[in-house]
Design a protein around this motif. Structure first.
Motif, PDB file in Angstrom:
ATOM      1  N   VAL A   1       0.841  -1.194   0.000  1.00 49.77           N
ATOM      2  CA  VAL A   1       0.000   0.000   0.000  1.00 49.77           C
ATOM      3  C   VAL A   1       0.877   1.244   0.000  1.00 49.77           C
ATOM      4  N   SER A   2       0.322   2.324  -0.516  1.00 53.72           N
ATOM      5  CA  SER A   2       1.033   3.602  -0.521  1.00 53.72           C
ATOM      6  C   SER A   2       0.004   4.680  -0.207  1.00 53.72           C
ATOM      7  N   PRO A   3       0.458   5.896   0.069  1.00 49.36           N
ATOM      8  CA  PRO A   3      -0.517   6.963   0.321  1.00 49.36           C
ATOM      9  C   PRO A   3      -1.508   7.124  -0.846  1.00 49.36           C
ATOM     10  N   ILE A   4      -1.067   6.801  -2.082  1.00 48.81           N
ATOM     11  CA  ILE A   4      -1.972   6.948  -3.230  1.00 48.81           C
ATOM     12  C   ILE A   4      -3.088   5.910  -3.177  1.00 48.81           C
ATOM     13  N   CYS A   5      -2.708   4.619  -2.949  1.00 46.18           N
ATOM     14  CA  CYS A   5      -3.777   3.597  -2.915  1.00 46.18           C
ATOM     15  C   CYS A   5      -4.713   3.826  -1.749  1.00 46.18           C
ATOM     16  N   LEU A   6      -4.220   4.463  -0.684  1.00 43.76           N
ATOM     17  CA  LEU A   6      -5.068   4.681   0.485  1.00 43.76           C
ATOM     18  C   LEU A   6      -5.839   5.997   0.395  1.00 43.76           C
TER      19      LEU A   6
ATOM     20  N   ARG B   1      -5.068  -5.077  -2.449  1.00 45.18           N
ATOM     21  CA  ARG B   1      -5.650  -5.171  -3.786  1.00 45.18           C
ATOM     22  C   ARG B   1      -6.160  -3.819  -4.289  1.00 45.18           C
ATOM     23  N   ALA B   2      -6.290  -2.847  -3.392  1.00 45.06           N
ATOM     24  CA  ALA B   2      -6.818  -1.544  -3.802  1.00 45.06           C
ATOM     25  C   ALA B   2      -5.850  -0.897  -4.790  1.00 45.06           C
ATOM     26  N   GLY B   3      -6.341  -0.575  -5.968  1.00 46.05           N
ATOM     27  CA  GLY B   3      -5.481   0.061  -6.973  1.00 46.05           C
ATOM     28  C   GLY B   3      -4.835  -0.910  -7.941  1.00 46.05           C
ATOM     29  N   VAL B   4      -5.130  -2.210  -7.795  1.00 41.80           N
ATOM     30  CA  VAL B   4      -4.630  -3.168  -8.792  1.00 41.80           C
ATOM     31  C   VAL B   4      -5.403  -2.902 -10.089  1.00 41.80           C
ATOM     32  N   PRO B   5      -4.716  -2.866 -11.242  1.00 37.84           N
ATOM     33  CA  PRO B   5      -5.419  -2.499 -12.482  1.00 37.84           C
ATOM     34  C   PRO B   5      -6.420  -3.555 -12.940  1.00 37.84           C
ATOM     35  N   LEU B   6      -7.581  -3.096 -13.356  1.00 36.21           N
ATOM     36  CA  LEU B   6      -8.621  -3.983 -13.891  1.00 36.21           C
ATOM     37  C   LEU B   6      -9.054  -3.502 -15.261  1.00 36.21           C
TER      38      LEU B   6
END
Lengths: 494, 95
Positions: free
Chosen positions: A45-50, A162-167
């Motif tokens: 995780v990073s500040p961006i995904c959060l 998994r937040a921010g994994v490309p779909l």
């Protein structure tokens, strides 16, 4: 007087699929953080995904490339101008309370894919329209505490790996009519993303997730019936079974004059049923608006041409070519092209002039059985395409018999060798096709068994099999069976 | 510009629990903000093509490469509640 038509033929189902496909990029769609599956909670995780304040998402260029390639492979029009939007909804797996997705200007639209169902070895082909394909970010995962279900839990724990994994979200037209067609559509989509090398397409791990929209209407009616969404299928057979179940359920509602509600239903693998999920009030009010942090995307004609030129031959094209060029059956072509490594293996062997049908038989027969039982892939075995090609050719030339080939195969699957010809020579396994040598052996055998020769000549012709067997035993299976049979026949008749 | 019912709906979508007084006050305030923006529609945009943004910029992307980030502990620490390696959230209710 009227005869009632069978209930099932009076109705038809109208089915569309919405598929989410996880891309196998190294990093997330908008942040340079690992997408690795199965890492300890909240480590990727990073500040961006959060969604921490003040962060700036930047698009991963691979995601755009993969989306365009998937769009091209699905015969879509690629948008010259595309953008991202914010889709607002509240759920704790979504740290920002909006998902970055694409709304009115998706990267690809108006495509199709061809599905092929094999019936009595005849391929039945059908084009399924693709409405749109767009890029978006995945959400996190929730663990409900105090209960294994949401209802009854006291609180929940969130893992944002998994937040921010490309779909890629791929939406089909409502062109599908049966569970079988839907399962085949899903499989073809998986083959395509695997051929492109953009996703592992693993349904168990959730890399490929299919939601189904389904309604039923009397045959001949043009308006759609009430649409029901089904979720929670984690295999293609589950998709097929859930649809078959739902078609029957909806027909029964119509027959019994009971209402069909527009709702989301979950497929329960245990009971093999769909169950109603309480619908969320106002859940469809996503209030999309353009994502201000991400500039629009303009794919230049040059870039598009470049990506187009990098596309591999796709599964449908391969199936057609295998049937036309090699005379393989629709079934064989389908099995061989199911995954890219198998087609590469097959094509490497036939590139060395081995007979395609024979190579296909080995790949789909003995080799596939071994891979299945040992849980290996075709690239992990010692038997390389060149040796398989040689095997097929040595049988054709009569250097070894088919029986010997089957016998040595287990060793070839586990031991790498340089040349098959030298290998069989060193083992003394080459076929005996020398007429003189065989005749000498036959003479000896007949001399040893005068009683059986007598019986044969008195009409018990079945005994020829015994003599062939004896010759095979004496030669450890090396005698050319055709020639042996022929010579024996002649000698026995005296 | 915006009525009480709309404010109620938007508050619900944002999971905000407003009192009757707050709803009335926000209806008035939001209306005045929207009226202010409404001044923009006085401009003649007949021959201006629509756009999605104010700055002429497109195709900003980065290579697919890992970059170091803030530690997991520091990120977790900022959340209102944690449990082990997880972010902890209150009971989730279906509507």
């Amino acid at each position: 007087m009227t005869t009632a038509a069978p209930v099932k033929t009076k109705y038809e189902a109208v089915i569309g699929l919405e598929t989410h496909c996880q891309l196998n990029t190294k990093t997330k769609i908008f942040s340079p953080i690992s997408t690795e599956f199965g890492a300890p909670p909240n480590t990727n995780v990073s500040p961006i995904c959060l969604g921490y304040p003040g962060v700036l998402p930047v698009l991963n260029e691979k995601v755009l490339e993969y989306a365009v390639k998937a769009g091209l492979a699905l015969n879509c029009q690629i948008a010259p101008y595309s953008k991202f939007d914010r889709k607002q909804y509240f759920y704790p797996d979504l740290p920002k309370n909006y998902q970055i997705s694409q709304y009115d200007l998706p990267i690809a639209e108006h495509g199709w894919l061809e599905i092929e169902l094999v019936q009595d070895d005849e391929p039945i082909r059908k084009k399924i329209g693709i409405t749109r394909l767009h890029m978006e970010e995945d959400a996190g995962k929730l663990v409900h505490a105090g209960s294994d279900r949401l209802s009854g839990s006291t609180h929940s724990l969130v893992d944002f790996n998994r937040a921010g994994v490309p779909l890629l979200e791929i939406v089909s037209e409502p062109d599908i009519r049966t569970g079988e067609e839907a399962a085949e559509y899903g499989q073809e989509l998986r083959r395509i993303v695997r051929y492109l090398g953009i996703s592992d397409g693993n349904m168990q791990e959730g890399s490929l997730r299919c939601d189904v929209n389904i309604s039923v209407r009397p045959v001949g009616q043009t308006e759609f019936g009430t649409k029901v969404e089904i979720k929670n299928m984690n295999s293609f057979s589950a998709i097929q079974k859930a649809i078959d179940y739902e078609i029957e359920r909806q027909i029964k509602c119509l027959e019994d004059n009971k209402p069909i509600f527009q709702e989301t239903r979950l497929w329960e693998e245990g009971s093999q049923k769909t169950i109603s999920m309480r619908s969320k009030e106002g859940s469809s009010d996503y209030r999309y608006f353009p994502e201000p942090d991400l500039p629009p995307i303009e794919v230049s004609p040059e870039q598009l041409e470049q990506w187009k030129s990098e596309l591999p031959e796709l599964p449908a094209e391969k199936r057609h070519r295998y049937e036309e060029q090699f005379g393989l059956s629709a079934y064989d072509a389908r099995v061989l092209t199911d995954d890219r490594t198998t087609t590469e293996y097959f094509e490497a062997a036939i590139a060395l002039d081995a007979d395609p049908k024979q190579v296909a038989n080995w790949v789909m027969g003995d080799i596939a059985a071994y891979l299945n039982s040992e849980k290996l892939t075709i690239t992990e075995i010692a038997l390389k395409p060149a040796i398989l090609a040689e095997l097929v050719q040595l049988i054709e030339k009569g250097t070894i018999s088919g029986k010997i080939a089957k016998e040595i195969l287990p060793e070839l699957l586990t031991t790498e060798i340089e040349s098959l010809e030298k290998f069989v020579e060193s083992k003394g396994m080459t076929q005996i096709s020398d007429t003189g040598e065989l005749e000498k052996m036959i003479d000896e055998l007949l001399a040893e068994n005068p009683d059986k020769v007598e019986k044969f000549r008195n009409g018990k012709t079945k005994l020829q099999g015994f003599f062939v067997g004896q010759i095979m035993k004496k030669t450890s299976g090396r005698a050319d069976p055709k020639l042996t049979n022929q010579l024996l026949g002649k000698k026995l008749k005296g | 510009m915006i009525d009480r019912e709309q404010v109620h709906k938007v508050a619900h979508l944002a999971r905000l629990d407003l009192t009757a007084d707050e709803e009335a006050a926000f209806t008035k305030q939001l209306s005045s903000i929207l009226e202010y923006f409404e001044q923009l529609s006085e401009l003649d945009t007949e021959n201006v093509p629509p756009t999605t943004r104010a700055i002429e910029l497109s195709n900003v992307a980065r290579p697919d490469q890992l970059q170091p980030t803030v530690s997991h502990d520091e990120l977790l620490k900022e959340a209102p509640a944690q449990e082990d390696d997880f972010f902890r959230v209150p009971q989730i209710l279906n509507d």
